[in-house]
Design an enzyme around this catalytic site. Structure first.
Site, short mmCIF file in Angstrom:
data_model
loop_
_atom_site.label_atom_id
_atom_site.label_comp_id
_atom_site.label_asym_id
_atom_site.label_seq_id
_atom_site.Cartn_x
_atom_site.Cartn_y
_atom_site.Cartn_z
CG HIS A 90 -2.01 1.13 0.90
ND1 HIS A 90 -2.96 1.02 -0.09
CD2 HIS A 90 -2.17 2.37 1.39
CE1 HIS A 90 -3.67 2.13 -0.16
NE2 HIS A 90 -3.21 2.97 0.72
CE1 TYR A 136 -2.01 7.74 -0.18
CE2 TYR A 136 -1.69 5.58 0.77
CZ TYR A 136 -2.52 6.63 0.46
OH TYR A 136 -3.84 6.58 0.77
CG HIS A 176 -9.56 2.49 -6.18
ND1 HIS A 176 -9.90 3.74 -5.71
CD2 HIS A 176 -8.37 2.19 -5.60
CE1 HIS A 176 -8.97 4.16 -4.86
NE2 HIS A 176 -8.03 3.22 -4.78
CG PHE A 177 -5.68 -0.34 -9.47
CD1 PHE A 177 -5.27 -0.48 -10.78
CD2 PHE A 177 -6.06 -1.46 -8.77
CE1 PHE A 177 -5.25 -1.72 -11.40
CE2 PHE A 177 -6.05 -2.72 -9.37
CZ PHE A 177 -5.65 -2.84 -10.69
CG HIS A 178 -7.13 1.14 -14.61
ND1 HIS A 178 -7.21 -0.09 -14.04
CD2 HIS A 178 -6.27 1.00 -15.66
CE1 HIS A 178 -6.44 -0.95 -14.71
NE2 HIS A 178 -5.85 -0.31 -15.69
NE ARG A 184 -7.38 -7.13 -8.74
CZ ARG A 184 -6.50 -6.53 -7.93
NH1 ARG A 184 -6.72 -6.45 -6.65
NH2 ARG A 184 -5.40 -5.99 -8.42
NE ARG A 185 -4.25 -9.53 -9.50
CZ ARG A 185 -3.33 -9.65 -8.58
NH1 ARG A 185 -3.36 -10.64 -7.73
NH2 ARG A 185 -2.32 -8.80 -8.50
#
Lengths: 577, 271, 67
Positions: A229, A233, A380-382, A443-444
């Protein structure tokens, strides 16, 4: 007279240029693979076998989440440190050394992944970005990762020694903001990578080499997320730095508050690492109490991002009003929307606000049952790494490449089109991914078309979701191609005198308003370490206590066999029996 | 350090958000009683799964009243059992573990979702109020054919659910004039006694026997068949208990035909 | 500092200092964002999540009375 970065620091400019191009190369390969995946998953176009999807996905994840972001980061931080301290790096040979180490690491990882689709390479690393044991890659994959990470450690050391050299000449000055940001980010990077480095060197690498027989999958997984995580950042911080030190200037104004920017980066130093267990809310073997602690830390990590939203928007508003903007919201029209650098970063920030919301859901402990490992997470992470970071970096490149090459940007209008297309493409793709996660699309997964059941969306249909994803991915690829074209053409161009000066934003409320304690890096590092010890000692102790340091006889699996699933199943059963 | 009034207000609002989010999550835990997967399931050596008291024979078990336990073994690329059937209005505790790599056990369209990590047992309790059919999928990458890993969970109306099993032992032929026996074995996986009727039909004859199968036990019912009444030739038989049915054929042979008369099973299997 | 390609700095028509600047537009935008976050959170938690049952509950059940 021209006063671009390349004029001030010609030697450093070469390193930064090399780092940027390494980053762009990773972006070009990783991004194109993304299109291949999107079309395969949605069953629009399948030009590869399903098992190859996972090789491609591993490459996409590693090249974009690690290589693209971190190569760009080292370029930006090197720029920030040298520009704000107004001095060059201490020893360029050292600098080229860490850059070379990162390149070698990337090549090792890349080749081992490529072995999954190229028979001539006797390697395999179809383990995805998370390399959860007991899925086992070729040892070269681990060695490459370690080399890359050690390269970044040395890069951090480079910034620190440059800062220390500056400090001895300027004992009483405040740390300039960009340097402050680079140093605090480096500190939490040291803290978080320690976990994954130990996991690889002491547990995974010896296991992949056959020196130890077994792993404890929950332990290595927990050590991965100890880093996993904080790494988000790490790649987000250069984007934050650009929003703080570039966006206000691009908007025509000044940074609203230097002290709050420092507070924000200190909070990231403190809270980035002791939050990793929120990726393991649905893991067995970790008590609910530890998960709750991780949630508390994660929720408080929202604070620096929410503060950033205010400070950055206020800085933009300041610029807009200085440019003549008026009214409650009318000033928005006075922003320089024709500037691709500004527009790209502003749209990236807007997307990040949306990503903030899905991140809040992800941070919530029990609601994780709804979204865990679904396409929601990918959506989300895109928005975060795929837009807040990637779009900011691409927009920034329109300013930075001229700075480090002395060549004028080939086509500004094309740059503007490019950032807009990215924004539109990501809106389609991410929206569809988020929605489909809510009704359970995983996902995946290469071909999420199941035999015995169908997904049941509350609104819309799976066909419409897939169409949006395929369309979005296509637009993103077009945007990526336009970006690369602009970069290549710029590099082919001749030197120009029209390059703006190398400056960053001034402040409305400067460092003189910030309490001196904010610059006490030792103090914040100590507190950050204590928080990590507090969050991780007990969970790790209980995992090791229950499952052992090396686990109960768990062998490695390279679940990739030519003969098809039945054969693999049989062989797996034999191994077990 | 001077912070603008608006930004101070935003700081307070942000804290309200953060605390509000955590309060909502806490409400979910104490109100609707949502529990996280934790370390209650314990650990297991994946090499010992076949000998494990729970995972040696994975499947549904009744543990009393409306409580059930389901043991599931995940492996690349399937679940054992592949189909799970439980009654509505029940409280089901799932125990899931992995034979090889990390998987998940995710019931599509619900909040039943857990990681399945080798060496660990995921334990989760779920209340099923309504009947329904759900897909189960693995949402953690587990190798080349990860996307083919799926299962099915059927929650059936309570009155349609049982854990009854029927097996029948019957000879395949009998000499004309002799008697033979068809034995039905009825087992009851529920904790309560099962009162039911076992019926045999053979040729144009039929007989019924009321039985009480004890909870978590089994009962044998023997039907005596007189070949003289059937006559020479092939005779299809059917044994039924509730919705379960076993069928086979009994051949009555003339003694002089030299049939070996051995009790090779004709219809023998599990419902 | 000013340069032809830096639209941001050439178009400046006035200088606004720290004391005279009041980011009222930012306050409005951030309030809207706050409201969106609260509404979406409530929707996601109480409709999408709690409405998506069955859900994993504690082994020691006190829910019977509530459910």
């Amino acid at each position: 007279m021209r006063n671009a970065y390349v004029d001030q620091f010609p030697a450093e400019a070469k390193v930064i240029k090399a780092a940027f191009w390494s980053s762009f190369l990773a972006l070009a390969i990783g991004g194109s693979l993304g299109l291949l995946q999107a079309l395969h998953r949605t069953d629009v176009l399948r030009i590869m076998e399903a098992p190859d999807y996972y090789t491609v996905l591993t490459a996409h994840g590693v090249l974009l989440a690690i290589t693209f972001t971190i190569f760009f980061l080292v370029g930006i931080f090197t720029w920030g440190v040298t520009t704000s301290l107004d001095r060059g790096l201490v020893d360029l040979r050292f600098t080229w050394g860490w850059y070379a180490m990162m390149v070698v690491g990337t090549v090792l990882v890349g080749v081992s992944i490529l072995g999954g689709v190229v028979d001539a390479i006797p390697m395999n690393a179809d383990v995805l970005f998370t390399f959860y044991a007991p899925l086992q890659p070729h040892p070269a994959f681990y060695v490459g990762l370690v080399l890359f990470v050690v390269g970044t450690w040395l890069a951090g050391a480079d910034w620190f020694r440059t800062w220390l050299a500056w400090r001895s000449d300027n004992p009483d000055e405040r740390i300039p903001l960009p340097t402050f940001m680079a140093l605090t980010t480096t500190l939490f990077w040291y803290l978080c990578t320690l976990g994954v480095a130990l996991s690889i060197l002491l547990l995974l690498l010896p296991w992949s080499l056959g020196i130890v027989d077994s792993v404890n999958p929950l332990l290595t997984r927990t050590l991965f997320w100890y880093f996993g995580h904080a790494v988000v950042y790490f790649w987000l911080m250069p984007a934050y730095m650009l929003w703080y030190v570039m966006l206000p200037k691009l908007s025509g104004g000044k940074l609203f508050s230097d002290p709050l920017a420092r507070v924000v980066f200190v909070l990231f130093l403190l809270l980035s690492t002791p939050t990793g267990i929120h990726h393991q809310y649905l893991d067995p073997g970790i008590a609910e109490g530890y998960k709750f602690i991780a949630m508390t830390n994660t929720m408080f990590l929202l604070l620096p991002s929410l503060l950033t939203a205010f400070t950055v928007v206020a800085s933009m508003e300041h610029g807009a009003r200085q440019r003549g903007g008026t009214g409650y919201l009318g000033w928005l029209k006075a922003l320089p929307w024709r500037d691709p650098v500004f527009t790209g970063m502003a749209l990236a920030g807007l997307m990040f606000a949306a990503a903030g919301f899905s991140g809040m859901i992800n941070a919530g402990m029990n609601i994780n049952y709804l979204v865990h490992n679904t396409w929601w997470i990918v959506g989300h992470f895109h928005l975060t790494v795929g837009t807040a970071v990637a779009l900011t970096f691409m927009a920034a490149a329109y300013w930075f490449i001229p700075q480090v090459t002395g060549k004028e940007l080939w086509n500004r209008s094309l740059g503007l089109v490019q950032v807009l297309v990215w924004f539109v493409g990501m809106t389609f793709m991410s929206n569809a991914m988020h929605r489909s996660g809510l009704f359970g699309v995983p996902r995946r997964t290469a071909e999420p078309q199941y035999e015995n059941f169908a997904f049941e969306p509350a609104a819309g249909s799976m066909g419409e979701i897939n169409a949006q994803v395929a369309l979005g991915a296509t637009l993103l690829t077009v945007s990526l191609a336009l970006f690369l074209l602009n970069m290549v053409m710029t590099s082919l161009g001749g030197s120009s005198d029209e390059i703006p000066d190398n400056t960053y934003a001034e402040t409305l409320s400067g460092p003189e308003d910030a309490p001196v304690v904010l610059d006490n890096l030792k103090l914040w590092t100590a507190i950050a370490t204590v928080l990590v010890i507090f969050a991780y000692t007990l969970p790790l102790a209980s995992i090791i206590d229950a499952g052992g340091l090396f686990g109960p006889g768990i062998d490695g699996f390279q679940l990739a066999i030519e003969a098809g699933p039945a054969f693999v199943l049989e062989s797996v059963r034999e191994v077990i029996a | 350090m001077n912070i603008h009034t608006y930004e101070k207000a935003w700081l307070v609002a942000a804290m309200v958000l953060i605390v509000g989010f955590m309060a909502t999550i806490t409400y979910g835990a104490v109100g609707p009683g949502i529990a996280m997967i934790d370390d209650d399931g314990g650990t297991i050596d994946p090499a010992e799964i076949n000998d494990h008291e729970r995972f040696g024979e994975p499947g549904v078990e009744h543990v009393g009243d409306d409580e059930y336990e389901v043991a599931v073994v995940a492996q690349a690329w399937s679940y054992t059992p592949e189909q799970i059937e439980v009654p509505a209005d029940s409280e089901v505790t799932f125990y899931v573990t992995s034979r090889d790599v990390t998987h998940s056990f995710s019931v599509v369209g619900t909040n039943v979702n857990t990681m399945v990590i080798p060496g660990q047992i995921s334990e989760m309790t779920v209340r099923f109020d309504e009947p329904g059919e759900y897909g189960i999928l693995c949402n953690e990458y587990c190798g080349e054919y990860h996307h083919t890993m799926e299962g099915k969970l059927n929650v059936v109306p309570e009155d349609e659910f049982d854990l009854t099993e029927l097996s029948v032992d019957a000879p395949s032929e009998v000499e004309a004039g002799n008697e033979t026996t068809i034995t039905a074995n009825v087992s009851n996986g529920m904790q309560e006694d099962l009162e039911t009727t076992v019926a045999l039909e053979i040729g144009d004859q039929g007989s019924e026997r009321d039985v009480t199968v004890p909870g978590d036990g089994s009962e044998e019912v023997e039907f005596t068949v007189d070949s003289a009444e059937l006559g020479e030739g092939d005779h299809d038989w059917t044994v039924t208990v509730d919705d379960y049915e076993e069928t086979g054929t009994l051949t009555v042979v003339n003694a002089t035909d030299g049939g070996d008369g051995s009790a090779a099973s004709g219809g023998d299997g599990d419902a | 500092m000013a340069s032809a390609t830096e639209t941001g700095e050439t178009d400046q028509v006035r200088e606004i200092g720290h004391e005279e600047y009041d980011p009222v537009g930012t306050a409005i935008l951030i309030t809207i964002y706050f409201l969106i976050l609260v509404l979406l959170w409530v929707f996601m938690y109480f409709v999408e999540f709690l409405g998506n049952g069955p859900t994993v509950v504690g082994a020691v059940l006190t829910v019977v009375g509530l459910a």
